[in-house]
Design a protein around this motif. Structure first.
Motif: not given
Length: 435
Positions: A123-135
């Motif tokens: 997460q880089v903010g409340l509504k910004e989230a970068m997917l690091t890996r699929w599972t």
């Protein structure tokens, strides 16, 4: 237990520090969720919950006085979309959102949406989230490293038929914590033991080096998403992993990753029982009197995932000497009319060993978190199919927690009511209020 506990604690410490976070298996991402619900929240909020082969859209009406009503619908994620282009997946989600909104006659309303996205994200903010890996069997191109909030927002914009504002992104553990805190203000830990396994907890902002300093001035606390499924990727669990764990890992699409999750979550527990059962048949220690023992071993060997995690729950729920569920499952698997009592007991024992170990590992993690938190009384919110449906999982967890939680602490566990849905709406409500 003590050794795993110590290693887990040092991983958390690593994950919270900027200098060591890159080496930590447990990434300890700040979620930027800093306000816990008070129970007085009011209004209508949308929630979207994507974490497996289905996703849910919910309309949550918060009524104050710790009260809420939920109206929801489940939509399937077709197999091809789980591994196709990311754009197609988000277009499908946006289409289902639009249908849901139309069905509830809210096309012209402004709708804040909380998005529960239960995959490892930074997460880089409340509504910004970068997917690091699929599972969990997903592998959509063009999403890893991207902001999933933006991808959903763009898919909604492409349709241009509803006004939905993505105001918060969270994972299901944060949703569980928020949902339980809405009903019990002492909740400080959220855990999921379902298809996947993860946890989050409330940490003091001074201990969170990765967090943007601007947010630290606003509030003294923040929910940390641990991503503890990855614990063990640097070898910390090798001394307790078995040959069966190694086989599961070798055959998975994410080899050498999510090792703690592979010992604790519903996606793998039934498969562990299958592997132990194959070995027991080969070593002639179960179904000894049956002439078809070799045949049973072949059935199990050739049918990956034939033994489901739900079978474990049903078998551990059985009573001696009837073993009604166990006999039904054995008949389903092998066509054996009436399994002997002794074989039923052995199968139940295998299931118990696998489930008890999973419960113990989850409890080690939870105990470590409770002991980190300064509050004297801590409530743990837990959700997920394994915890919810396994008749003894709660008991296995508590048994270990009583050994590891510090004696000056009081703890309790509560089952989350619809955590990832109601929790997402609460994040949206709290975010809208702050806005």
């Amino acid at each position: 237990m003590q050794e795993v506990y110590t290693r887990f604690g040092s991983e958390i410490a690593k994950g919270l520090k900027r200098s060591t976070q890159a080496q930590a298996n447990t990434k300890c991402w700040p979620t930027y969720v800093q306000d816990l619900p008070t129970g007085d929240e009011m209004g209508k909020y949308l929630a979207l919950d994507l974490g497996g082969t289905n996703f849910r859209v919910l309309l949550v009406t918060l009524k104050g006085h710790h009260d809420a009503s939920v109206d929801s619908q489940i939509y399937a994620v077709p197999k091809d979309l789980m591994v196709g282009p990311g754009v197609d997946l988000f277009d499908h989600i946006a289409e289902c959102l639009a249908k849901f909104v139309a069905k509830h006659d809210m096309r012209n309303a402004y709708l804040p949406l909380g998005f529960t996205f239960s995959f490892p994200c930074e997460q880089v903010g409340l509504k910004e989230a970068m997917l690091t890996r699929w599972t969990k069997g997903f592998d959509c191109a063009g999403v890893e490293g991207e902001d999933v909030g933006r991808l959903l927002h763009e898919a909604i914009q492409r349709r241009d038929d509803v006004e939905i504002d993505v105001v918060g992104i969270l994972n299901d553990t944060t949703g569980t914590l928020m949902s339980c805190a809405h009903r019990n203000p002492d909740c400080r830990v959220g855990v999921i033991v379902g298809t996947g396994c993860n946890a989050c907890y409330v940490e003091h902002v001074d201990n969170v080096e990765l967090m943007d300093p601007a947010y630290k001035r606003k509030q003294k606390q923040v929910i940390i998403n641990i991503e503890w499924g990855a614990f063990g990727e640097s070898g910390q669990l090798d001394f307790v992993r078995t040959e069966h764990d190694r086989k599961i890992d070798e055959k998975s699409i994410n080899r050498s990753e999510q090792l703690f999750e592979k010992m604790t979550s519903g996606m793998y527990l039934g498969e562990l029982v299958r592997l132990v059962l194959v070995q027991a048949l080969e070593q002639n220690v179960i179904f000894k009197l049956s002439s078809k023992r070799q045949e049973y071993a072949d059935i199990l060997r050739n049918n990956v995932d034939i033994f489901e995690t739900k079978h474990m729950s049903e078998i551990e729920d059985d009573t001696f000497p009837e073993f009604a569920n166990t006999r039904r499952i054995v008949k389903q698997l092998f066509g054996l009319e009436k399994a002997a009592v002794e074989d039923c007991q052995k199968l139940k024992y295998i299931c118990e060993c696998v489930a008890r170990r999973a419960g113990t590992l989850v409890a080690i993690g939870v105990s470590g978190l409770i002991n980190r938190i300064s509050d004297r009384r801590v409530v743990v919110g837990i959700d997920g199919s394994v915890y919810r449906y396994h008749p003894k999982f709660d008991a296995y967890i508590r048994e270990t927690m009583h050994k590891l939680v510090k004696s000056d602490k009081e703890f309790d566990i509560m089952l989350s009511e619809d955590g990832s849905g109601r929790g997402a709406a609460l994040v949206a409500a709290v975010a809208s209020k702050t806005k």
